[in-house]
Scaffold this motif. Sequence first.
Motif, PDB file in Angstrom:
ATOM      1  N   HIS A  26     -13.260  40.759  11.440  1.00 47.89           N
ATOM      2  CA  HIS A  26     -13.134  40.203  12.789  1.00 47.89           C
ATOM      3  C   HIS A  26     -14.154  40.838  13.743  1.00 47.89           C
ATOM      4  N   GLY A  27     -14.361  42.148  13.587  1.00 53.66           N
ATOM      5  CA  GLY A  27     -15.348  42.832  14.422  1.00 53.66           C
ATOM      6  C   GLY A  27     -16.757  42.332  14.155  1.00 53.66           C
ATOM      7  N   LEU A  28     -17.083  42.159  12.883  1.00 56.37           N
ATOM      8  CA  LEU A  28     -18.408  41.648  12.524  1.00 56.37           C
ATOM      9  C   LEU A  28     -18.607  40.235  13.053  1.00 56.37           C
ATOM     10  N   ARG A  29     -17.593  39.391  12.892  1.00 53.62           N
ATOM     11  CA  ARG A  29     -17.692  38.019  13.398  1.00 53.62           C
ATOM     12  C   ARG A  29     -17.969  38.019  14.900  1.00 53.62           C
ATOM     13  N   SER A  30     -17.227  38.853  15.628  1.00 52.80           N
ATOM     14  CA  SER A  30     -17.393  38.918  17.076  1.00 52.80           C
ATOM     15  C   SER A  30     -18.810  39.320  17.464  1.00 52.80           C
ATOM     16  N   VAL A  31     -19.349  40.305  16.739  1.00 55.78           N
ATOM     17  CA  VAL A  31     -20.697  40.791  17.042  1.00 55.78           C
ATOM     18  C   VAL A  31     -21.756  39.762  16.673  1.00 55.78           C
ATOM     19  N   LEU A  32     -21.649  39.188  15.475  1.00 54.01           N
ATOM     20  CA  LEU A  32     -22.695  38.300  14.980  1.00 54.01           C
ATOM     21  C   LEU A  32     -22.736  36.973  15.717  1.00 54.01           C
ATOM     22  N   GLU A  33     -21.577  36.462  16.134  1.00 49.81           N
ATOM     23  CA  GLU A  33     -21.570  35.158  16.770  1.00 49.81           C
ATOM     24  C   GLU A  33     -22.024  35.203  18.228  1.00 49.81           C
ATOM     25  N   ARG A  34     -22.372  36.404  18.700  1.00 48.09           N
ATOM     26  CA  ARG A  34     -23.038  36.498  20.005  1.00 48.09           C
ATOM     27  C   ARG A  34     -24.490  36.037  19.898  1.00 48.09           C
ATOM     28  N   GLU A  35     -25.015  36.022  18.675  1.00 43.06           N
ATOM     29  CA  GLU A  35     -26.406  35.622  18.443  1.00 43.06           C
ATOM     30  C   GLU A  35     -26.461  34.113  18.231  1.00 43.06           C
ATOM     31  N   ASP A  36     -27.351  33.444  18.958  1.00 39.88           N
ATOM     32  CA  ASP A  36     -27.412  31.986  18.923  1.00 39.88           C
ATOM     33  C   ASP A  36     -27.733  31.431  17.544  1.00 39.88           C
ATOM     34  N   ASP A  37     -28.479  32.186  16.735  1.00 40.63           N
ATOM     35  CA  ASP A  37     -28.929  31.652  15.448  1.00 40.63           C
ATOM     36  C   ASP A  37     -28.048  32.076  14.279  1.00 40.63           C
ATOM     37  N   LEU A  38     -26.976  32.841  14.536  1.00 42.56           N
ATOM     38  CA  LEU A  38     -26.107  33.313  13.467  1.00 42.56           C
ATOM     39  C   LEU A  38     -24.750  32.617  13.557  1.00 42.56           C
ATOM     40  N   ASP A  39     -24.263  32.125  12.425  1.00 47.19           N
ATOM     41  CA  ASP A  39     -23.005  31.377  12.389  1.00 47.19           C
ATOM     42  C   ASP A  39     -22.168  31.868  11.212  1.00 47.19           C
ATOM     43  N   VAL A  40     -21.032  32.507  11.495  1.00 48.84           N
ATOM     44  CA  VAL A  40     -20.125  32.966  10.445  1.00 48.84           C
ATOM     45  C   VAL A  40     -19.291  31.776   9.993  1.00 48.84           C
ATOM     46  N   VAL A  41     -19.494  31.352   8.749  1.00 43.96           N
ATOM     47  CA  VAL A  41     -18.849  30.129   8.261  1.00 43.96           C
ATOM     48  C   VAL A  41     -17.707  30.401   7.293  1.00 43.96           C
ATOM     49  N   GLY A  42     -17.431  31.695   7.018  1.00 43.76           N
ATOM     50  CA  GLY A  42     -16.334  31.994   6.112  1.00 43.76           C
ATOM     51  C   GLY A  42     -16.111  33.476   5.966  1.00 43.76           C
ATOM     52  N   GLU A  43     -14.902  33.827   5.501  1.00 37.69           N
ATOM     53  CA  GLU A  43     -14.544  35.221   5.260  1.00 37.69           C
ATOM     54  C   GLU A  43     -13.783  35.320   3.942  1.00 37.69           C
ATOM     55  N   ALA A  44     -13.854  36.489   3.323  1.00 36.00           N
ATOM     56  CA  ALA A  44     -13.104  36.729   2.091  1.00 36.00           C
ATOM     57  C   ALA A  44     -12.760  38.201   2.000  1.00 36.00           C
ATOM     58  N   ALA A  45     -11.595  38.485   1.409  1.00 31.76           N
ATOM     59  CA  ALA A  45     -11.145  39.869   1.245  1.00 31.76           C
ATOM     60  C   ALA A  45     -11.243  40.343  -0.190  1.00 31.76           C
TER      61      ALA A  45
END
Length: 220
Positions: A26-45
């Motif tokens: 969740h922390g990584l998603r929050s950080v990365l999606e601040r960037e216009d060109d980066l899109d988190v499209v999935g997660e896995a544990a």
Amino acid sequence: MTVPGQRRATDQVRIVLVDDHAIVRHGLRSVLEREDDLDVVGEAATAAEALTVVADAEPHIVLLDLKLSTGDNTEGLELCGELTGRHPDLGVLVLTTFLDGGLVVDAIHRGARGYVVKDVDTTELVRSIRAVARRESSFDSRSAAAMVESMNAPTAEPRLTERELIVLRQLAHGLSNRDIGTKLFISETTVKFHVRNIMRKLTATSRAEAVYEASKLHLI
């Protein structure tokens, strides 16, 4: 003009996060999606979840932790090899707490394009992701130094991972790849990957020779 197979600078970089801790993802998603060109499209544990999510989401990048369970600290290495084997165009960037030159080298052998430690700053992480998306390699300064030190170290006995040693012992008992996979609850493809690495590290040209060389080194 865009060369076939290459991304344009304006394309979105599709990312899948693989880490066994939800709060980290969740922390990584929050950080990365601040960037216009980066899109988190999935997660896995887990490794199994990652294989499914990557197949469904078709990302450009997988941000991969090496430790995905309370057991083997390098389960992510096995997953890295399986992901790059199934999806040759996929860019795997290892993001982990483990800083070990041998692990960096092993990750590269399994197809990873980059390796950074988790306390890297956000700017460096984003830079690494973009580099891997451009099909370049990317390592933070400490990982690069550890890798060089490991590669320049005096040659000693081969460094086999814990899982490779387990597979090696099964080879010594004459088990087939399918039988080993069934016994260890891993895919036959993963077993083949381990066997290739074992043979490479032992400079063996056959399974029997690998077992023989391992016995001389008292690995089995």
